[in-house]
Motif scaffolding. Structure first.
Motif, PDB file in Angstrom:
ATOM      1  N   SER A 112       2.291   2.631   2.603  1.00 47.57           N
ATOM      2  CA  SER A 112       2.255   3.333   3.889  1.00 47.57           C
ATOM      3  C   SER A 112       3.636   3.335   4.541  1.00 47.57           C
ATOM      4  O   SER A 112       4.403   2.387   4.386  1.00 47.57           O
ATOM      5  N   CYS A 136       3.812  -2.275   5.760  1.00 52.49           N
ATOM      6  CA  CYS A 136       3.100  -1.904   6.974  1.00 52.49           C
ATOM      7  C   CYS A 136       2.518  -3.169   7.598  1.00 52.49           C
ATOM      8  O   CYS A 136       2.338  -4.186   6.940  1.00 52.49           O
ATOM      9  N   CYS A 162      -0.641  -4.676   5.855  1.00 51.41           N
ATOM     10  CA  CYS A 162      -0.379  -5.453   4.638  1.00 51.41           C
ATOM     11  C   CYS A 162       0.280  -6.778   4.997  1.00 51.41           C
ATOM     12  O   CYS A 162      -0.036  -7.817   4.418  1.00 51.41           O
ATOM     13  N   CYS A 175       0.816  -1.218   0.000  1.00 51.21           N
ATOM     14  CA  CYS A 175       0.000   0.000   0.000  1.00 51.21           C
ATOM     15  C   CYS A 175       0.855   1.276   0.000  1.00 51.21           C
ATOM     16  O   CYS A 175       0.367   2.358  -0.287  1.00 51.21           O
TER      17      CYS A 175
HETATM   18 ZN   LIG Z   1       0.387  -1.511   3.779  1.00 49.74          ZN
END
Ligand SMILES: [Zn+2]
Length: 179
Positions: free
Chosen positions: A106, A133, A136, A104
């Motif tokens: 992040s 992250c 995920c 993602c």
């Molecule tokens: Zn993530």
């Protein structure tokens, strides 16, 4: 014999040899005599970069014929630290921009994710570890990115020491010019 004394002529002794460090960085030029000393004391080894005219013949004594190359890397430390691959840990993986933040993207609540999960024999290596992250990471679970349908932003790669990368490029170019 005459041919041997001929080989001992000054022009040959004046030729120089490039000495490389253990990291294959050029350090200095030495003369043939100094190069012979480094070779026979096992402090350096011949480096054949495939130019075909790598060898400079010299005669050290009537009984010993030594082939001295144009390049010799040291087998001993030149004082320059020998670069080692850093360990795979959070700090090293995060350092610099070797990795993008996977999945993602992040940058919060980060953790190390094994592409092939450890439970399935995945190794703790630079090629198998990415930063992701926690969300995920747990969504991916014990699946590979492909199985989980979570494509990588960028393929992980082991870090390369800049001078080594430079030397590698240099030698690749040398090789390419010969082909
Ligand atoms: Zn993530």
């Amino acid at each position: 014999m005459r041919s041997q004394t001929a080989n001992g002529k000054i022009p040959i002794l004046e030729k120089s040899v490039v000495v490389f460090s253990q990291n294959y960085l050029p350090l200095c030029k030495v003369n043939i005599k100094e190069a012979v000393v480094l070779l026979v004391t096992d402090k350096a080894e011949p480096l054949n970069i495939g130019t075909g005219d790598e060898w400079q013949v010299t005669v050290a004594s009537p009984s010993l014929v030594l082939l001295v190359p144009k390049h010799i890397p040291l087998k001993v430390s030149s004082g320059e630290p020998v670069w080692k691959l850093p360990p795979v840990n959070r700090r090293e993986v995060l350092r610099g921009d070797r990795h993008s933040f996977q999945y993602c993207g992040s940058k919060k609540h980060l953790t190390l994710d094994h592409l092939i999960p450890r439970s399935r024999g995945g190794q703790h290596t630079w090629e198998n570890v990415v930063i992701a992250c926690e969300r995920c990471n747990s969504r991916k679970g014990s699946r590979t990115p492909k199985e989980a349908g979570m494509p990588l932003n960028r393929q992980p790669k082991a870090p390369v020491h800049l001078p080594i990368a430079f030397a590698d490029k240099f030698w690749t170019n040398v090789q390419a010019n010969l082909e």
